[in-house]
Design an enzyme around this catalytic site. Structure first.
Site, PDB file in Angstrom:
ATOM      1  N   ASP A  22      -5.284   7.032  -6.069  1.00 47.83           N
ATOM      2  CA  ASP A  22      -5.638   7.045  -4.653  1.00 47.83           C
ATOM      3  C   ASP A  22      -5.600   8.455  -4.077  1.00 47.83           C
ATOM      4  O   ASP A  22      -6.488   8.865  -3.329  1.00 47.83           O
ATOM      5  CB  ASP A  22      -4.668   6.135  -3.897  1.00 47.83           C
ATOM      6  CG  ASP A  22      -5.013   5.973  -2.430  1.00 47.83           C
ATOM      7  OD1 ASP A  22      -6.050   5.356  -2.125  1.00 47.83           O
ATOM      8  OD2 ASP A  22      -4.236   6.453  -1.576  1.00 47.83           O
ATOM      9  N   ASP A  28      -3.543   2.144  -7.562  1.00 46.16           N
ATOM     10  CA  ASP A  28      -3.875   2.329  -6.149  1.00 46.16           C
ATOM     11  C   ASP A  28      -5.260   2.953  -6.020  1.00 46.16           C
ATOM     12  O   ASP A  28      -5.501   4.056  -6.502  1.00 46.16           O
ATOM     13  CB  ASP A  28      -2.819   3.232  -5.504  1.00 46.16           C
ATOM     14  CG  ASP A  28      -2.848   3.188  -3.985  1.00 46.16           C
ATOM     15  OD1 ASP A  28      -3.907   2.910  -3.417  1.00 46.16           O
ATOM     16  OD2 ASP A  28      -1.788   3.423  -3.371  1.00 46.16           O
ATOM     17  N   SER A  33      -3.416   0.091   1.869  1.00 45.37           N
ATOM     18  CA  SER A  33      -2.389  -0.227   0.882  1.00 45.37           C
ATOM     19  C   SER A  33      -1.272  -1.123   1.391  1.00 45.37           C
ATOM     20  O   SER A  33      -0.805  -2.008   0.673  1.00 45.37           O
ATOM     21  CB  SER A  33      -1.793   1.069   0.322  1.00 45.37           C
ATOM     22  OG  SER A  33      -2.748   1.783  -0.420  1.00 45.37           O
ATOM     23  N   GLU A  86       3.288   0.950 -10.249  1.00 48.06           N
ATOM     24  CA  GLU A  86       2.167   1.489  -9.479  1.00 48.06           C
ATOM     25  C   GLU A  86       1.865   2.925  -9.883  1.00 48.06           C
ATOM     26  O   GLU A  86       2.772   3.758  -9.980  1.00 48.06           O
ATOM     27  CB  GLU A  86       2.473   1.481  -7.979  1.00 48.06           C
ATOM     28  CG  GLU A  86       1.334   2.081  -7.144  1.00 48.06           C
ATOM     29  CD  GLU A  86       1.754   2.579  -5.768  1.00 48.06           C
ATOM     30  OE1 GLU A  86       0.865   2.748  -4.908  1.00 48.06           O
ATOM     31  OE2 GLU A  86       2.950   2.799  -5.546  1.00 48.06           O
ATOM     32  N   ASP A 130      -5.181  -2.364  -5.207  1.00 50.52           N
ATOM     33  CA  ASP A 130      -4.990  -2.815  -3.828  1.00 50.52           C
ATOM     34  C   ASP A 130      -6.291  -2.744  -3.030  1.00 50.52           C
ATOM     35  O   ASP A 130      -6.546  -3.548  -2.141  1.00 50.52           O
ATOM     36  CB  ASP A 130      -3.886  -2.011  -3.136  1.00 50.52           C
ATOM     37  CG  ASP A 130      -4.057  -0.506  -3.279  1.00 50.52           C
ATOM     38  OD1 ASP A 130      -4.972  -0.055  -4.000  1.00 50.52           O
ATOM     39  OD2 ASP A 130      -3.248   0.228  -2.676  1.00 50.52           O
TER      40      ASP A 130
END
Length: 593
Positions: A337, A63, A113, A332, A378
């Site tokens: 992120d 992410d 996302s 993930e 993403d």
């Protein structure tokens, strides 16, 4: 006077670069780079597409893992191994097929996302925050807007399915696998507006298909599964649940599995997860935190703490791979992120490494001939890597001195981020600040309470069965269709009859695509020796004529690495000391003016 000050600063930069850019490994003359290129060329020419049906598919998603993050993580990996860093290679960078993905969505230029996950998991771009519904969706939650996820297609084909995340199991990136909602904020019943006809995301995991039949679910988010009257009840949690409807979805999951007569396990910490007998358990629900899981560097490594991403992936694959029809697994790491939104590059970049370990682990647990592995992101983040730092400069360290304000800057910076840059009208002087601390916030061009995403394309790395589909510059929604085609799922199943029979009769004698490209970069791998390769394929034209350099012996390699580590450490120390000294002189000189 200002000219003198500027000159001192310029000299500081020059001497800093000179001292830290000393050679730290073998001479990199033209012969070094020619040999490097020849080996990469030989491997590229030897590569053959793997046309087999992807019985197993594993999709890894970092992410916020944009290209600057990947580059910084690569350097970090090398520096942790005592090397300059730039020459290192992440495990997934060894994959033979690489493409670029466009991340905008139907409404906005810079993606986020939820809509990104809808694109790569459900096959269509959608509105901002949309969860597996197309752009016609609204709060009526009309099923006509619903899309079907790659996980559901795999499940309907008889495969085992699961997902693992460091976010909550009802978060934006994983919820499109099993739910439909116009907004990723509808995580529990109290978050759904009263005017909406939509169902909350967490309850869809328990009540609806495909959610109720997912065999492996691991991550955080226990608060979305428990009523407000109950605590998280794990040994290391006291936070209450958020549900206002009185439902305990954990308990309902247990009763559901008992009613289905399937072998199941509910786990809440590392000890419980690692004690799962994967040969005797087919369904696992692991909720390891009330909200999100901790950063890898912060997690409690004891038995009552949260498991690592590789721990979760290991158990997930062992459970799913028992199915002779194959499996689909989504993995993930959301903490990349989180670190970027915080403006803490040390946290964000460091989180790429446990994802890499999970990829490496998956390679060792699966067969490249019938498994497709895809690694992507993403969206990107607005972290930049800039300046002219010398080779081998610590990736989290100072990158140089500005020729305008005569103050140092770090190699990694942000455009919009919480990191303070200006105080009393001038840029903050970070001389003497430990920029390698995990909580240090890099300076930003403009302040913002939370860092923002970036809109440039992200990379996709693929290997294994039908991985040659993942090349070129594509829309993000292409990924779901390429995975479905590779695995013969959904609308692409009829086209697979010929591929199945052809693949069985023409399997390559040796799949080379799992080999990393350059011997000098990573000594852990088995070196690709084309001259002695056992294969029925004719050697690519021109490869035999390429000159090769003699390979290092193991002793020479180890000596080079030890020498490189010692030299790199010494030169970085000397360079840093010199830079601090010269900066002090610069500041002192400026004060006299």
């Amino acid at each position: 006077m200002m000219v003198i000050t500027y000159t001192i600063a310029a000299q500081a930069i020059s001497l800093f670069c000179l001292c830290t850019a000393l050679p730290v490994r073998k001479l990199e003359d033209k012969e070094f780079w020619f040999a490097n290129a020849r080996e990469a060329l030989r491997e590229t020419l030897a590569y053959r597409n793997n046309e087999n049906v992807a019985r197993n598919t594993v999709l890894f998603m970092g992410d916020g893992m944009g290209m600057s993050t990947v580059t910084a993580a690569r350097i970090l990996k090398g520096q942790k191994a005592g090397q300059p860093g730039e020459e290192a290679v992440l495990e997934f960078e060894k994959f033979p097929n690489v493409g670029l993905i466009k991340t905008y969505n139907v409404e906005i230029q810079v993606g986020e996302s939820a809509s990104a996950a809808t694109a790569y998991l459900c096959g269509a771009k959608t509105n901002k925050d949309g969860i597996c519904m197309d752009a016609t969706s609204d709060d009526r939650c009309d099923s006509s807007a619903n899309l079907i996820s790659i996980l559901q297609l795999a499940q309907e084909a008889g495969k085992s399915v699961g997902f693992v995340t460091t976010d909550t199991v009802a978060a934006a990136s994983v919820s499109p696998l099993y739910s439909h909602a116009p907004s990723d904020s509808y995580k529990y019943d109290g978050a759904v507006p009263t005017y909406s006809a939509c169902k909350d995301i967490a309850s869809q995991l328990i009540d609806n298909r495909p959610g109720q039949n997912i065999q492996v679910v691991m991550g955080g988010g226990r608060e979305y599964f428990l009523p407000v009257a109950e605590s998280g009840h794990a040994s290391n949690e006291t936070e209450a649940g958020l549900r206002t409807d009185g439902r305990n979805l954990e308990l309902e999951w247990l009763r559901q599995k008992q009613g289905q007569g399937v072998r199941h396990k509910l786990v809440q910490n590392t000890a419980q997860l690692l004690s799962v007998d994967t040969a005797e358990v087919d369904y696992v629900l692991g909720l390891f935190a009330s909200h999100k899981m901790p950063y890898h560097m912060d997690r409690d490594e004891g038995p009552k703490g949260s498991p690592s991403l590789p721990d979760m992936v290991d158990v997930a694959i062992k459970i799913l791979k028992k199915n002779p029809k194959g499996f689909f697994l989504f993995v993930e790491n959301e903490k990349i992120d989180d670190g970027h939104h915080m403006g803490a590059a040390v946290r964000a970049v460091s989180e790429v490494l446990p994802l890499e370990v999970a990829v490496q682990q998956t390679i060792s647990m699966t067969d490249a001939e019938d498994t497709l592995l895809v690694v992507t992101a993403d969206h990107s983040h607005n972290m930049i890597m800039s300046g002219y730092p010398p080779r081998g400069n610590p990736i989290f360290g100072l990158g140089g001195v500005s020729n305008r304000d005569l103050k140092p800057y770090t190699t990694l910076l942000y455009g919009l981020s919480p990191g303070r840059s200006i105080s009393n009208g001038t840029r903050i002087n970070i001389t003497g600040v430990d920029t390698t601390d995990k909580n240090y916030l890099q300076q930003a061009v403009a302040p913002r309470s939370s860092g923002v995403h970036a809109g440039e394309d992200v990379a996709t790395y693929a290997t294994g069965a039908m991985s040659h589909l993942f090349v070129g510059v594509r829309e993000q929604s292409y990924l779901m269709h390429a995975m479905a085609y590779a695995a013969c799922l959904g609308e692409y199943e009829p086209a697979c009859a010929g591929r199945r029979s052809a693949a069985l009769s023409s399997r390559p004698a040796k799949i080379t695509e799992m080999q990393p490209p350059i011997k000098l970069i990573d000594e852990r791998r088995d070196v690709l020796e084309l001259d002695s390769m056992e294969t029925t394929e004719q050697e690519p034209p021109g490869v035999a004529e390429m000159t090769t350099q003699p390979a290092e012996t193991e002793a020479e390699t180890e000596a080079n690495h030890q020498g490189a580590a010692a030299t790199a450490s010494a030169t970085r120390w000397l360079g840093s000391a010199l830079l601090i000294t010269l900066l002090s002189l610069t500041v002192a000189n400026a004060s006299l003016l």
